[in-house]
Design a protein around this motif. Sequence first.
Motif, PDB file in Angstrom:
ATOM      1  N   LEU A 192     -23.224  50.728  21.123  1.00 51.73           N
ATOM      2  CA  LEU A 192     -24.061  49.540  21.649  1.00 51.73           C
ATOM      3  C   LEU A 192     -25.358  49.320  20.890  1.00 51.73           C
ATOM      4  O   LEU A 192     -25.491  47.788  20.821  1.00 51.73           O
ATOM      5  N   ASN A 193     -26.042  50.242  20.616  1.00 52.53           N
ATOM      6  CA  ASN A 193     -27.297  49.940  20.177  1.00 52.53           C
ATOM      7  C   ASN A 193     -27.173  49.289  18.662  1.00 52.53           C
ATOM      8  O   ASN A 193     -27.962  48.561  18.383  1.00 52.53           O
ATOM      9  N   THR A 194     -26.179  49.720  17.887  1.00 57.21           N
ATOM     10  CA  THR A 194     -26.086  49.474  16.702  1.00 57.21           C
ATOM     11  C   THR A 194     -25.445  47.971  16.687  1.00 57.21           C
ATOM     12  O   THR A 194     -25.873  47.169  15.679  1.00 57.21           O
ATOM     13  N   ILE A 195     -24.813  47.584  17.799  1.00 62.10           N
ATOM     14  CA  ILE A 195     -24.135  46.500  17.551  1.00 62.10           C
ATOM     15  C   ILE A 195     -25.347  45.146  18.073  1.00 62.10           C
ATOM     16  O   ILE A 195     -25.734  44.281  17.236  1.00 62.10           O
ATOM     17  N   LEU A 196     -26.163  45.630  19.080  1.00 63.17           N
ATOM     18  CA  LEU A 196     -27.316  44.760  19.362  1.00 63.17           C
ATOM     19  C   LEU A 196     -28.162  44.717  18.476  1.00 63.17           C
ATOM     20  O   LEU A 196     -28.946  43.706  18.004  1.00 63.17           O
ATOM     21  N   SER A 197     -28.580  45.735  17.776  1.00 61.87           N
ATOM     22  CA  SER A 197     -29.729  45.929  16.616  1.00 61.87           C
ATOM     23  C   SER A 197     -29.145  44.992  15.539  1.00 61.87           C
ATOM     24  O   SER A 197     -30.118  44.201  14.874  1.00 61.87           O
ATOM     25  N   THR A 198     -28.009  45.027  15.078  1.00 64.08           N
ATOM     26  CA  THR A 198     -27.614  44.058  14.035  1.00 64.08           C
ATOM     27  C   THR A 198     -27.642  42.677  14.248  1.00 64.08           C
ATOM     28  O   THR A 198     -28.150  41.693  13.418  1.00 64.08           O
ATOM     29  N   GLY A 199     -27.427  42.253  15.594  1.00 59.90           N
ATOM     30  CA  GLY A 199     -27.592  41.010  16.092  1.00 59.90           C
ATOM     31  C   GLY A 199     -28.807  40.427  16.046  1.00 59.90           C
ATOM     32  O   GLY A 199     -29.320  39.419  15.684  1.00 59.90           O
ATOM     33  N   LEU A 200     -29.832  41.093  16.429  1.00 59.29           N
ATOM     34  CA  LEU A 200     -31.055  40.749  16.688  1.00 59.29           C
ATOM     35  C   LEU A 200     -31.769  40.938  15.298  1.00 59.29           C
ATOM     36  O   LEU A 200     -32.617  39.835  15.189  1.00 59.29           O
ATOM     37  N   SER A 201     -31.494  41.692  14.497  1.00 63.82           N
ATOM     38  CA  SER A 201     -32.216  41.648  13.050  1.00 63.82           C
ATOM     39  C   SER A 201     -31.603  40.611  12.330  1.00 63.82           C
ATOM     40  O   SER A 201     -32.551  39.868  11.435  1.00 63.82           O
ATOM     41  N   CYS A 202     -30.347  40.260  12.376  1.00 62.89           N
ATOM     42  CA  CYS A 202     -29.839  38.953  11.787  1.00 62.89           C
ATOM     43  C   CYS A 202     -30.800  37.805  12.382  1.00 62.89           C
ATOM     44  O   CYS A 202     -30.986  36.924  11.649  1.00 62.89           O
ATOM     45  N   TYR A 203     -30.546  37.629  13.657  1.00 64.25           N
ATOM     46  CA  TYR A 203     -31.281  36.601  14.356  1.00 64.25           C
ATOM     47  C   TYR A 203     -32.875  36.339  13.798  1.00 64.25           C
ATOM     48  O   TYR A 203     -33.259  35.238  13.613  1.00 64.25           O
ATOM     49  N   SER A 204     -33.641  37.572  13.684  1.00 64.70           N
ATOM     50  CA  SER A 204     -34.855  37.368  13.313  1.00 64.70           C
ATOM     51  C   SER A 204     -35.216  36.691  11.953  1.00 64.70           C
ATOM     52  O   SER A 204     -36.160  36.131  11.836  1.00 64.70           O
ATOM     53  N   ARG A 205     -34.343  36.894  11.049  1.00 68.48           N
ATOM     54  CA  ARG A 205     -34.316  35.831   9.800  1.00 68.48           C
ATOM     55  C   ARG A 205     -34.557  34.284  10.042  1.00 68.48           C
ATOM     56  O   ARG A 205     -35.102  33.610   9.225  1.00 68.48           O
ATOM     57  N   PHE A 206     -34.054  33.711  10.985  1.00 70.10           N
ATOM     58  CA  PHE A 206     -34.071  32.548  11.560  1.00 70.10           C
ATOM     59  C   PHE A 206     -35.541  31.995  11.978  1.00 70.10           C
ATOM     60  O   PHE A 206     -35.761  30.937  11.932  1.00 70.10           O
ATOM     61  N   LEU A 207     -36.352  33.082  12.182  1.00 75.78           N
ATOM     62  CA  LEU A 207     -37.721  32.814  12.590  1.00 75.78           C
ATOM     63  C   LEU A 207     -38.732  33.066  11.673  1.00 75.78           C
ATOM     64  O   LEU A 207     -39.981  32.873  11.857  1.00 75.78           O
ATOM     65  N   GLU A 208     -38.250  33.240  10.258  1.00 79.62           N
ATOM     66  CA  GLU A 208     -39.159  33.900   9.342  1.00 79.62           C
ATOM     67  C   GLU A 208     -40.219  32.772   9.207  1.00 79.62           C
ATOM     68  O   GLU A 208     -41.597  32.967   8.857  1.00 79.62           O
ATOM     69  N   ILE A 209     -40.041  31.519   8.958  1.00 83.64           N
ATOM     70  CA  ILE A 209     -40.796  30.261   8.709  1.00 83.64           C
ATOM     71  C   ILE A 209     -41.539  29.677   9.691  1.00 83.64           C
ATOM     72  O   ILE A 209     -42.975  29.847   9.747  1.00 83.64           O
ATOM     73  N   GLN A 210     -41.005  29.665  10.866  1.00 80.91           N
ATOM     74  CA  GLN A 210     -41.837  29.116  11.999  1.00 80.91           C
ATOM     75  C   GLN A 210     -42.576  30.144  12.746  1.00 80.91           C
ATOM     76  O   GLN A 210     -43.550  29.803  13.089  1.00 80.91           O
ATOM     77  N   LYS A 211     -41.962  31.199  12.875  1.00 78.18           N
ATOM     78  CA  LYS A 211     -42.703  32.400  13.776  1.00 78.18           C
ATOM     79  C   LYS A 211     -42.385  33.722  13.105  1.00 78.18           C
ATOM     80  O   LYS A 211     -41.772  34.359  13.558  1.00 78.18           O
ATOM     81  N   PRO A 212     -43.442  33.802  12.069  1.00 79.94           N
ATOM     82  CA  PRO A 212     -43.427  34.913  11.027  1.00 79.94           C
ATOM     83  C   PRO A 212     -43.649  36.347  12.133  1.00 79.94           C
ATOM     84  O   PRO A 212     -43.089  37.343  11.761  1.00 79.94           O
ATOM     85  N   ALA A 349     -22.570  31.909   9.298  1.00 84.63           N
ATOM     86  CA  ALA A 349     -22.206  30.488   9.505  1.00 84.63           C
ATOM     87  C   ALA A 349     -23.355  29.544   9.965  1.00 84.63           C
ATOM     88  O   ALA A 349     -23.500  28.371   9.643  1.00 84.63           O
ATOM     89  N   ALA A 350     -24.170  30.129  10.528  1.00 84.90           N
ATOM     90  CA  ALA A 350     -25.401  29.677  11.207  1.00 84.90           C
ATOM     91  C   ALA A 350     -26.076  28.929  10.101  1.00 84.90           C
ATOM     92  O   ALA A 350     -26.875  28.016  10.248  1.00 84.90           O
ATOM     93  N   LEU A 351     -26.199  29.673   9.042  1.00 84.89           N
ATOM     94  CA  LEU A 351     -27.024  28.968   7.956  1.00 84.89           C
ATOM     95  C   LEU A 351     -26.606  27.769   7.353  1.00 84.89           C
ATOM     96  O   LEU A 351     -27.508  27.034   7.062  1.00 84.89           O
ATOM     97  N   TYR A 352     -25.292  27.253   7.527  1.00 81.46           N
ATOM     98  CA  TYR A 352     -24.735  26.190   6.870  1.00 81.46           C
ATOM     99  C   TYR A 352     -24.845  25.039   8.027  1.00 81.46           C
ATOM    100  O   TYR A 352     -24.797  23.984   7.798  1.00 81.46           O
ATOM    101  N   ARG A 353     -24.840  25.446   9.420  1.00 75.81           N
ATOM    102  CA  ARG A 353     -25.273  24.361  10.119  1.00 75.81           C
ATOM    103  C   ARG A 353     -26.623  24.205  10.352  1.00 75.81           C
ATOM    104  O   ARG A 353     -27.069  23.243  11.015  1.00 75.81           O
ATOM    105  N   ASN A 354     -27.727  25.034  10.011  1.00 73.73           N
ATOM    106  CA  ASN A 354     -29.038  24.580   9.909  1.00 73.73           C
ATOM    107  C   ASN A 354     -29.448  24.935   8.406  1.00 73.73           C
ATOM    108  O   ASN A 354     -30.157  25.980   8.278  1.00 73.73           O
ATOM    109  N   PRO A 355     -29.078  24.129   7.364  1.00 76.74           N
ATOM    110  CA  PRO A 355     -29.280  24.369   5.999  1.00 76.74           C
ATOM    111  C   PRO A 355     -30.453  24.383   5.447  1.00 76.74           C
ATOM    112  O   PRO A 355     -30.674  24.915   4.531  1.00 76.74           O
ATOM    113  N   GLU A 356     -31.819  23.815   6.262  1.00 78.06           N
ATOM    114  CA  GLU A 356     -32.787  23.739   5.666  1.00 78.06           C
ATOM    115  C   GLU A 356     -33.936  24.452   6.504  1.00 78.06           C
ATOM    116  O   GLU A 356     -34.981  23.934   6.732  1.00 78.06           O
ATOM    117  N   PRO A 357     -34.030  25.674   6.849  1.00 79.39           N
ATOM    118  CA  PRO A 357     -34.767  26.182   8.182  1.00 79.39           C
ATOM    119  C   PRO A 357     -36.197  26.308   7.340  1.00 79.39           C
ATOM    120  O   PRO A 357     -37.454  26.626   7.971  1.00 79.39           O
TER     121      PRO A 357
END
Length: 364
Positions: A192-212, A349-357
Amino acid sequence: MEGEQAGNPGCPSPEEAWREAGAVPHQPGPPVIKMLSLKLPRLFSIEQVPQVFHEQGILFGYRHPQSSATACILSLFQMNNETLNIWTHLLPFWFFMWRFVTMLWMTDIQNDSYSWPVLVYMCTSCVYPLASSCAHTFSSMSKNARHICYFLDYGAVNLFSLGSAIAYSAYTFPDGLVRTTFHEYYVALAVLNTILSTGLSCYSRFLEIQKPRLCKLLRILAFAFPYTWDSLPILYRLFLFPGESAQNEAVLYHQKHMLMTLLASFFYSAHLPERLAPGRFDYIGHSHQLFHVCAILATHMQMEAILLDKNLRKEWLLASSRPLSFPQIAGALLLCVIFCLSNIIYFSAALYRNPEPELHTKET
């Protein structure tokens, strides 16, 4: 894994930077000249690449942000700010692979179920340095390729975390925790930790510019929590009641493993020394290289500790513990791979829905 980004949005494209620098456009020429041009790809400063490629404290040595796969591979043999990031995991991959294949060759896989957990662990210890070196190699192909490369890197790191938990459950638990409720559910919660950690770490990349800062915090938590869970039986063994069978030569290697892991965490989060002297450690000695070296040394110490426990405690463990069955091991790995890949596909897939973060204004 990459360092935290820094820089200003709206920077010129590499093509504009070439023209401003007076670079000569590519002209057809003899094959020898073409080969030389491939071997010496142009490098850029931080102002000449998009913000998504920026690394804190690293000012020079960036590759073209739309490099071809061939150029990425050739960059392994040219000094740039990713070269040592690649080699500090690529060379250890071959060392760990040699150890894994050697043990695989010497093990009667069909009949020696006692060795299954260590084989799983050694396999995952090969996967994560290979995934990391590939991520650093091909991350300059495009901004989306960069994100996807590191999504796969995060998934491999978390798979290694599960491999560590499986080996710990089989060989390193202190006497007092063997066959307890904690022991029974230890691997299931690691999945369970492995699955949640993968999701959280991937999600964090969408915050790099706005909320580093939030991005960095979430990523550190995503990796720290599974490691802390995996390490609970080791901490109990080192600082509380190890038990008679667990007082052996492996303890020293467990201590070294934890020390190297703490050093790796420090370098990953602190961005030292390049944060104190931007531009001085662009090619050699920056924090991500030091993080890689410490992480590999930590894995080596961990591997030695697990192998010692496996051999020295075998008689006691076979008599006192309930070994993991093949369905348990295979089920844990299969669930981890399915859900981690699902996370990676979803966020890709979300990268292509939000192409210019990277065009958003950076948080101050």
